[in-house]
Scaffold this motif. Sequence first.
Motif, PDB file in Angstrom:
ATOM      1  N   PRO A   1       0.809  -1.226   0.000  1.00 37.36           N
ATOM      2  CA  PRO A   1       0.000   0.000   0.000  1.00 37.36           C
ATOM      3  C   PRO A   1       0.844   1.279   0.000  1.00 37.36           C
ATOM      4  O   PRO A   1       0.522   2.249  -0.685  1.00 37.36           O
ATOM      5  CB  PRO A   1      -0.816  -0.125   1.287  1.00 37.36           C
ATOM      6  CG  PRO A   1      -0.869  -1.577   1.576  1.00 37.36           C
ATOM      7  CD  PRO A   1       0.436  -2.115   1.111  1.00 37.36           C
TER       8      PRO A   1
ATOM      9  N   ALA B   1       0.850   4.054  -2.937  1.00 36.36           N
ATOM     10  CA  ALA B   1       0.507   5.432  -2.588  1.00 36.36           C
ATOM     11  C   ALA B   1       1.596   6.399  -3.060  1.00 36.36           C
ATOM     12  O   ALA B   1       1.306   7.450  -3.637  1.00 36.36           O
ATOM     13  CB  ALA B   1       0.306   5.557  -1.085  1.00 36.36           C
TER      14      ALA B   1
ATOM     15  N   ILE C   1      -8.764   6.453  -9.395  1.00 29.20           N
ATOM     16  CA  ILE C   1      -9.300   5.481  -8.442  1.00 29.20           C
ATOM     17  C   ILE C   1     -10.698   5.035  -8.854  1.00 29.20           C
ATOM     18  O   ILE C   1     -11.054   3.855  -8.719  1.00 29.20           O
ATOM     19  CB  ILE C   1      -9.287   6.069  -7.024  1.00 29.20           C
ATOM     20  CG1 ILE C   1      -7.842   6.156  -6.522  1.00 29.20           C
ATOM     21  CG2 ILE C   1     -10.128   5.230  -6.071  1.00 29.20           C
ATOM     22  CD1 ILE C   1      -7.685   6.837  -5.177  1.00 29.20           C
TER      23      ILE C   1
ATOM     24  N   LEU D   1      -8.775  -3.254  -0.797  1.00 29.02           N
ATOM     25  CA  LEU D   1      -8.384  -1.987  -1.402  1.00 29.02           C
ATOM     26  C   LEU D   1      -8.361  -0.810  -0.428  1.00 29.02           C
ATOM     27  O   LEU D   1      -7.669   0.177  -0.674  1.00 29.02           O
ATOM     28  CB  LEU D   1      -9.319  -1.663  -2.571  1.00 29.02           C
ATOM     29  CG  LEU D   1      -9.242  -2.620  -3.756  1.00 29.02           C
ATOM     30  CD1 LEU D   1     -10.270  -2.242  -4.810  1.00 29.02           C
ATOM     31  CD2 LEU D   1      -7.847  -2.619  -4.369  1.00 29.02           C
ATOM     32  N   THR D   2      -9.118  -0.896   0.663  1.00 30.40           N
ATOM     33  CA  THR D   2      -9.129   0.234   1.607  1.00 30.40           C
ATOM     34  C   THR D   2      -7.738   0.573   2.136  1.00 30.40           C
ATOM     35  O   THR D   2      -7.323   1.742   2.083  1.00 30.40           O
ATOM     36  CB  THR D   2     -10.104  -0.034   2.768  1.00 30.40           C
ATOM     37  OG1 THR D   2     -11.430  -0.147   2.253  1.00 30.40           O
ATOM     38  CG2 THR D   2     -10.056   1.097   3.787  1.00 30.40           C
TER      39      THR D   2
ATOM     40  N   LEU E   1      -5.752   2.199  -0.928  1.00 32.38           N
ATOM     41  CA  LEU E   1      -6.168   3.460  -1.539  1.00 32.38           C
ATOM     42  C   LEU E   1      -6.399   4.583  -0.531  1.00 32.38           C
ATOM     43  O   LEU E   1      -6.242   5.756  -0.876  1.00 32.38           O
ATOM     44  CB  LEU E   1      -7.450   3.238  -2.349  1.00 32.38           C
ATOM     45  CG  LEU E   1      -7.344   2.228  -3.499  1.00 32.38           C
ATOM     46  CD1 LEU E   1      -8.704   2.059  -4.179  1.00 32.38           C
ATOM     47  CD2 LEU E   1      -6.301   2.666  -4.508  1.00 32.38           C
TER      48      LEU E   1
ATOM     49  N   VAL F   1      -3.573   7.011  -0.054  1.00 33.80           N
ATOM     50  CA  VAL F   1      -3.370   7.833  -1.253  1.00 33.80           C
ATOM     51  C   VAL F   1      -4.273   9.055  -1.215  1.00 33.80           C
ATOM     52  O   VAL F   1      -3.818  10.195  -1.402  1.00 33.80           O
ATOM     53  CB  VAL F   1      -3.641   7.010  -2.530  1.00 33.80           C
ATOM     54  CG1 VAL F   1      -3.497   7.883  -3.768  1.00 33.80           C
ATOM     55  CG2 VAL F   1      -2.697   5.819  -2.618  1.00 33.80           C
TER      56      VAL F   1
ATOM     57  N   MET G   1     -16.093   4.891  -2.752  1.00 37.89           N
ATOM     58  CA  MET G   1     -15.752   3.482  -2.972  1.00 37.89           C
ATOM     59  C   MET G   1     -17.010   2.621  -3.037  1.00 37.89           C
ATOM     60  O   MET G   1     -17.161   1.784  -3.940  1.00 37.89           O
ATOM     61  CB  MET G   1     -14.828   2.989  -1.852  1.00 37.89           C
ATOM     62  CG  MET G   1     -14.561   1.491  -1.885  1.00 37.89           C
ATOM     63  SD  MET G   1     -13.423   0.942  -0.588  1.00 37.89           S
ATOM     64  CE  MET G   1     -11.857   1.214  -1.414  1.00 37.89           C
TER      65      MET G   1
END
Length: 427
Positions: free
Chosen positions: A299, A303, A320, A340-341, A344, A347, A362
């Motif tokens: 991650p 990012a 995204i 994905l949490t 993302l 970021v 999301m």
Amino acid sequence: MISFLLFGLFLALLLTSVPIAISLGLAATGALLYSGKVSSSYIAQGLVTSIDSFPLMAVPFFILAGDLMGHGGLSKRLLNVGNVFFGRFTGGLAIIAVVTCMFFAAISGSGPATVAAVGTILLPAMVRDGYPKGFSIGLVASAGCMGIIIPPSIPMVIYATSSNVSISAMFLAGVIPGFLIGLALILVAYYKSKKSHYRGADKKYSAKEIMATVNDAKWALLVPLIILGGIYGGIFTPTEAAAVGVIYGFVVGVFVYKELKFKDLYRIIAGSALTSASVMIIVGTATIFGRVLAIERIPVLIAEFIVQLTSSPMLILMLINVLLLFVGMFMETLAAIIILTPILLPVVMAVGVDPVHFGIVMIVNLAIGLVTPPVGVNLFVGARVGGSTLEAVSKGSIPFLIAMLIVLMLVSYMPSLSLFLPKLMGM
């Protein structure tokens, strides 16, 4: 090498039709064993600790509450209310479908459950009144997406526990986007109905008949008020609200409407237990997958890479959105959120995006994934309930899909749509 093994094995298993929960678990296990950084017992411990969470208890309770209310006559009475208010308009049944899905979304917290409950009753009536099957099922499948946007929402609970934000704030943030999607679907349904001359019912209801219908449905109409009012009134937590929903659905279905029979309870509870078990297995294996990502600093690396490409919040959200729409076409919603949490969220937070706002972005993206092939769950449920083909349902859902994409852009670039109510309540 470990990252390549993790994602490569996961994709290979998916392509060979291995269930997503098993794919996630095997890929994470293979990567951990290859790296040698942790012992194999870490996997078993992670599966247990990932679901040992008080907020996650809301998930099986909301699933059971939705099943009890769906079988207890609440969805039928919501349809009756929609009919007396909207049945006489052009495309009346189409409008009723959307409005009823919005109400049932505030009961079930699940997209597929909303499609099944509303579609079983409404789709035969729509076909009988001359609506094409593809259009009818596509509309109900699209409207069912609001099941995970309008609170209470099971994916919102999962996102909140994954990102350490307030479940109550997420629920409030989903209200306006959910109603915007409902309004967009109603406008498209009205336009298509008027163009194709789908007339409403000729019958006009008297004030007495309207009051009688609303009175009969009052117990169903009170559900959102009790659950959401209890949460925001400080009476109970979201998890406790889910338990209250179970008791309420049982009492109303058995003793008030008397359509929920004791002989059916075993089948309903068993079905809810199977659904809950499958959800929890996905949560457990997806959490292990996410922990492997964290160990390998994937991650952080992603990012840093995205922030180096651009520091513009608008461009980052656009990238995204494209990624989430693509992922939603192939991956189950809860697994996508858990994986994905952690990738993302850093970021978007680095460029000043609020985590609650991003959570709604999301979830709206992944809700659209419920009606995009090849893994559009709502499409499959709608096709099964309506007795049609996936191709016809997919084609019928295209106009509604476009409407939802427009709302997605509004929600993405107008944070106030998501954050107004949480800020109003001081969250």
